[in-house]
Write an enzyme that holds these catalytic residues in place. Structure first.
Site, PDB file in Angstrom:
ATOM      1  CG  LEU A   1      -7.188 -11.938  16.602  1.00 36.16           C
ATOM      2  CD1 LEU A   1      -7.995 -11.673  16.973  1.00 36.16           C
ATOM      3  CD2 LEU A   1      -7.387 -13.671  15.044  1.00 36.16           C
ATOM      4  CD  GLU A   2      -6.278  -6.838  14.352  1.00 42.86           C
ATOM      5  OE1 GLU A   2      -7.852  -6.538  15.630  1.00 42.86           O
ATOM      6  OE2 GLU A   2      -5.487  -6.842  14.437  1.00 42.86           O
TER       7      GLU A   2
ATOM      8  NE  ARG B   1      10.974 -20.559  19.942  1.00 42.91           N
ATOM      9  CZ  ARG B   1      10.753 -21.414  21.187  1.00 42.91           C
ATOM     10  NH1 ARG B   1      11.574 -20.153  21.626  1.00 42.91           N
ATOM     11  NH2 ARG B   1      11.267 -22.629  21.024  1.00 42.91           N
TER      12      ARG B   1
ATOM     13  CD  GLU C   1      -2.961 -13.136  35.106  1.00 42.54           C
ATOM     14  OE1 GLU C   1      -4.177 -12.543  34.956  1.00 42.54           O
ATOM     15  OE2 GLU C   1      -1.526 -12.507  35.733  1.00 42.54           O
TER      16      GLU C   1
ATOM     17  CB  CYS D   1       5.540 -11.481  18.991  1.00 40.57           C
ATOM     18  SG  CYS D   1       5.867 -12.464  20.340  1.00 40.57           S
TER      19      CYS D   1
ATOM     20  CB  ILE E   1       3.262 -13.570  24.690  1.00 38.19           C
ATOM     21  CG1 ILE E   1       4.676 -13.279  23.893  1.00 38.19           C
ATOM     22  CG2 ILE E   1       3.914 -13.922  26.366  1.00 38.19           C
ATOM     23  CD1 ILE E   1       5.896 -12.234  24.556  1.00 38.19           C
TER      24      ILE E   1
ATOM     25  CG  HIS F   1      -7.332 -12.227  23.348  1.00 41.02           C
ATOM     26  ND1 HIS F   1      -7.862 -12.591  22.945  1.00 41.02           N
ATOM     27  CD2 HIS F   1      -5.840 -11.621  23.604  1.00 41.02           C
ATOM     28  CE1 HIS F   1      -8.017 -11.190  22.126  1.00 41.02           C
ATOM     29  NE2 HIS F   1      -6.261 -11.183  22.458  1.00 41.02           N
TER      30      HIS F   1
END
EC number: 2.5.1.78
Length: 166
Positions: free
Chosen positions: A60-61, A129, A88, A83, A85, A91
């Protein structure tokens, strides 16, 4: 499976004046992002590009750091690397959507940005990737930024004119 498909990759652009790229990386998954940075640096080196790397706390930064660098730094283009990932909670969607949207909005303002923020379901997907010897998404993001720098330089001196013609 995405790794088995064949894709066309544009040849890297050439430049008559030096290019300065800023790589902004969120090293939350450091092994993954180290590979992304290595790929981006290798691609930039092929074009004789000067590269600076900075780290930010999270994905986000990244857009905020690019915005600050655009206002206060002296860079021709930017490479966003990180990255995310899936976990649960929701977010994951927030981080993926908001970081991508902000990077896109900066690009629409005229910044030359290659987006190499991986958004994956599993660590194994990220490893493939990020690997410079496999999908090399870091190198791809650097190439995207370099192509946009080349376009911006191509069109830099052109004007469309305004007002009435005599």
């Amino acid at each position: 499976m995405a790794g088995s498909e064949s894709h066309y990759i544009l040849p890297l652009p050439t430049f008559d004046k030096p290019v300065r790229l800023l790589i902004v990386v969120a090293p939350w998954y450091k092994d993954i992002t180290d590979n992304l940075v290595a790929g981006a640096q290798a691609t930039a080196a092929k074009c004789g590009t000067t590269v600076e790397v900075i780290e930010v706390p999270g994905a986000l930064e990244i857009p905020t750091a690019i915005g600050i660098a655009e206002r206060m730094g002296d860079f021709d283009g930017y490479v966003a690397l990180g990255c995310v990932i899936r976990g649960e909670t929701t977010h994951y969607e927030t981080v993926c959507n908001d970081s991508s949207r902000a990077i896109t909005l900066l690009g629409l303002q005229g910044l030359c940005i290659g987006n190499g923020v991986l958004t994956v379901e599993t660590l194994a997907q990220a490893v493939v990737r990020a690997d410079p010897a496999d999908q090399d998404k870091g190198g791809g993001a650097a190439a995207a930024a370099l192509h946009l720098v080349a376009l911006s330089r191509k069109w830099a001196g052109q004007t469309k004119g305004i007002g009435f013609r005599p």
